[in-house]
Design an enzyme around this catalytic site. Structure first.
Site, PDB file in Angstrom:
ATOM      1  N   LYS A 235      -1.098  -4.894   4.108  1.00 31.86           N
ATOM      2  CA  LYS A 235      -2.187  -5.380   4.968  1.00 31.86           C
ATOM      3  C   LYS A 235      -1.665  -6.017   6.254  1.00 31.86           C
ATOM      4  O   LYS A 235      -0.667  -6.743   6.241  1.00 31.86           O
ATOM      5  CB  LYS A 235      -3.016  -6.392   4.168  1.00 31.86           C
ATOM      6  CG  LYS A 235      -4.198  -7.005   4.859  1.00 31.86           C
ATOM      7  CD  LYS A 235      -5.157  -6.027   5.463  1.00 31.86           C
ATOM      8  CE  LYS A 235      -5.724  -5.050   4.477  1.00 31.86           C
ATOM      9  NZ  LYS A 235      -6.436  -3.910   5.116  1.00 31.86           N
TER      10      LYS A 235
ATOM     11  N   ASP B 125       0.828  -1.217   0.000  1.00 36.04           N
ATOM     12  CA  ASP B 125       0.000   0.000   0.000  1.00 36.04           C
ATOM     13  C   ASP B 125       0.854   1.255   0.000  1.00 36.04           C
ATOM     14  O   ASP B 125       0.380   2.332  -0.379  1.00 36.04           O
ATOM     15  CB  ASP B 125      -0.931   0.004   1.206  1.00 36.04           C
ATOM     16  CG  ASP B 125      -2.020  -1.022   0.996  1.00 36.04           C
ATOM     17  OD1 ASP B 125      -1.790  -2.195   1.325  1.00 36.04           O
ATOM     18  OD2 ASP B 125      -3.078  -0.654   0.453  1.00 36.04           O
TER      19      ASP B 125
HETATM   20  O1  MRU Z   1      -7.510  -2.692   2.945  1.00 27.10           O
HETATM   21  P1  MRU Z   1      -7.300  -3.099   1.509  1.00 27.10           P
HETATM   22  O2  MRU Z   1      -8.123  -4.271   1.091  1.00 27.10           O
HETATM   23  O3  MRU Z   1      -7.449  -1.925   0.574  1.00 27.10           O
HETATM   24  O4  MRU Z   1      -5.793  -3.539   1.472  1.00 27.10           O
HETATM   25  C1  MRU Z   1      -5.235  -4.014   0.290  1.00 27.10           C
HETATM   26  C2  MRU Z   1      -3.860  -4.511   0.464  1.00 27.10           C
HETATM   27  O5  MRU Z   1      -3.289  -4.478   1.528  1.00 27.10           O
HETATM   28  C3  MRU Z   1      -3.169  -4.980  -0.768  1.00 27.10           C
HETATM   29  O6  MRU Z   1      -2.255  -5.984  -0.464  1.00 27.10           O
HETATM   30  C4  MRU Z   1      -2.413  -3.804  -1.368  1.00 27.10           C
HETATM   31  O7  MRU Z   1      -3.284  -2.730  -1.581  1.00 27.10           O
HETATM   32  C5  MRU Z   1      -1.739  -4.142  -2.596  1.00 27.10           C
HETATM   33  S1  MRU Z   1      -2.852  -4.003  -3.947  1.00 27.10           S
HETATM   34  C6  MRU Z   1      -2.235  -4.433  -5.407  1.00 27.10           C
END
Ligand code: MRU
Length: 359
Positions: free
Chosen positions: A253, A242
């Site tokens: 995550k 992220d």
């Molecule tokens: O909370 P989220 O579902 O938006 O988190 C998503 C993630 O952590 C993904 O691993 C990350 O955004 C990489 S997306 C290609």
């Protein structure tokens, strides 16, 4: 990629109706619902409640959110406020700010006759670029999987966390793109899918995606990866990001860090796949990354189908218990084997990141 053999992207714009269309990810895998976003407020709310989620996709949704803002009220004060609200809709994924800044730079000083078309083209360009980058990330990452296969000469077992698949991007995904490329090249694969509590993006989205592409996968609880690694059942870990600091630390995550520790202890390669829009060129201390804290209901309640097949939400915790819902954690660069980007693979190291990705 495909849902029931039909190709989809996660977001698109319908010019005739001036509506942005998205797939409601809170209902997957049980219901497939396409939703309309008609106003910038819709886009902000949609990002907040995670009907769209995943770093690149929330960036793209914010870009289209600004297009909707222009259609609603092409006034500088309104557009600036909308940009600010879009950036603040979720704090951790840097792609959101990256996309909004890019859109605002593009439309600054543009006259009102042209602004909509320029904004629309830029939002489309952000999406097209992301598709291209994710595809190339897959081609680079494919080589890592191919090397493991050449040595092992047997099914390659990959562990992934959360959903860094096409549903988190526009198409292909980041962490899943190398997997899709390897599968298409005929390399036998099996994916361990971390369930990814509390919202279960692994179980609900990644496993769903892989099933639709006929890629063998097994959902595991978030605590199972360690023992699988100790038993030799994991050949590599492959996750998304992220926000990746230019120093190489990766925010992803919640639970990613613990997988990286287990992988390090078991000498298993741990790769992170990301487009350059996920790099934070400003923060250098990971403790300064804003970590999103979400509603406790996401922990204490869970979605599922009841016996009649209806989607319901039930309480699973003692009513009086307190809980804490941090959505992301940070994996320090020393635990990361490499970053797979659209420009190639580099170490999670400041010098390599700057030389590969800056400009
Ligand atoms: O909370 P989220 O579902 O938006 O988190 C998503 C993630 O952590 C993904 O691993 C990350 O955004 C990489 S997306 C290609």
């Amino acid at each position: 990629m495909k849902i029931k053999d039909k190709h989809y992207q996660t977001i698109w714009y319908e010019k005739n109706s001036s509506i942005v269309k998205i797939i409601d990810q809170t209902k997957l895998p049980h219901q497939f619902i396409i939703k309309d976003l008609k106003t910038v407020k819709d886009a902000i709310n949609d990002i907040k409640i995670m009907e769209v989620r995943g770093a690149p996709l929330i960036g793209a949704t914010a870009a289209y959110g600004l297009v909707l803002a222009i259609i609603e009220n092409n006034d500088q004060t309104f557009l600036k406020k909308s940009a600010e609200n879009l950036i603040n809709s979720r704090p951790t994924a840097i792609n959101l700010k990256w996309a909004v800044d890019r859109m605002m730079n593009k439309i600054s000083g543009v006259n009102s006759d042209e602004i909509l078309e320029i904004a629309l083209n830029e939002a489309k360009e952000i999406c097209e670029e992301d598709i291209g980058f994710c595809k190339i990330i897959g081609m680079h990452g494919f080589k890592i999987i191919e090397d493991i296969y050449k040595t092992k000469k047997d099914t390659v077992n990959i562990l992934t966390h959360c959903n860094a698949g096409w549903l988190a991007t526009i198409d292909w995904g980041t962490a899943t793109s190398p997997i899709y490329h390897a599968h298409q090249a005929g390399i036998p694969l099996h994916v361990w899918v971390d369930e990814t509590r509390p919202r279960n993006q692994g179980a609900n989205l990644t496993s769903f995606e892989l099933n639709n592409e006929n890629i063998p996968n097994t959902i595991i609880t978030d605590n199972t990866g360690g023992i699988l690694m100790q038993k030799g059942f994991v050949d590599m870990c492959l996750v998304g990001s992220d926000r990746t600091l230019y120093t190489g630390d990766v925010c992803n995550k919640i639970g990613t860090y613990l997988k990286a520790l287990a992988a390090y202890d078991n000498s298993i390669p741990f790769y992170v796949a990301l487009p350059s829009s996920t790099i934070d060129w400003e923060i250098d201390n990971y403790k300064d990354i804003p970590i999103e804290e979400r509603n406790n209901n996401e922990l204490s309640h869970i979605n599922g189908l009841d016996e009649a097949g209806d989607l319901i939400n039930v309480l699973i915790y003692p009513k009086e218990s307190k809980s804490l819902n941090l959505a992301f954690d940070v994996t320090p660069s020393k635990y990361i084997s490499g970053l797979i980007t659209e420009k190639g693979i580099c170490k999670a190291d400041k010098i390599e990141i700057i030389s590969l990705l800056k400009n």
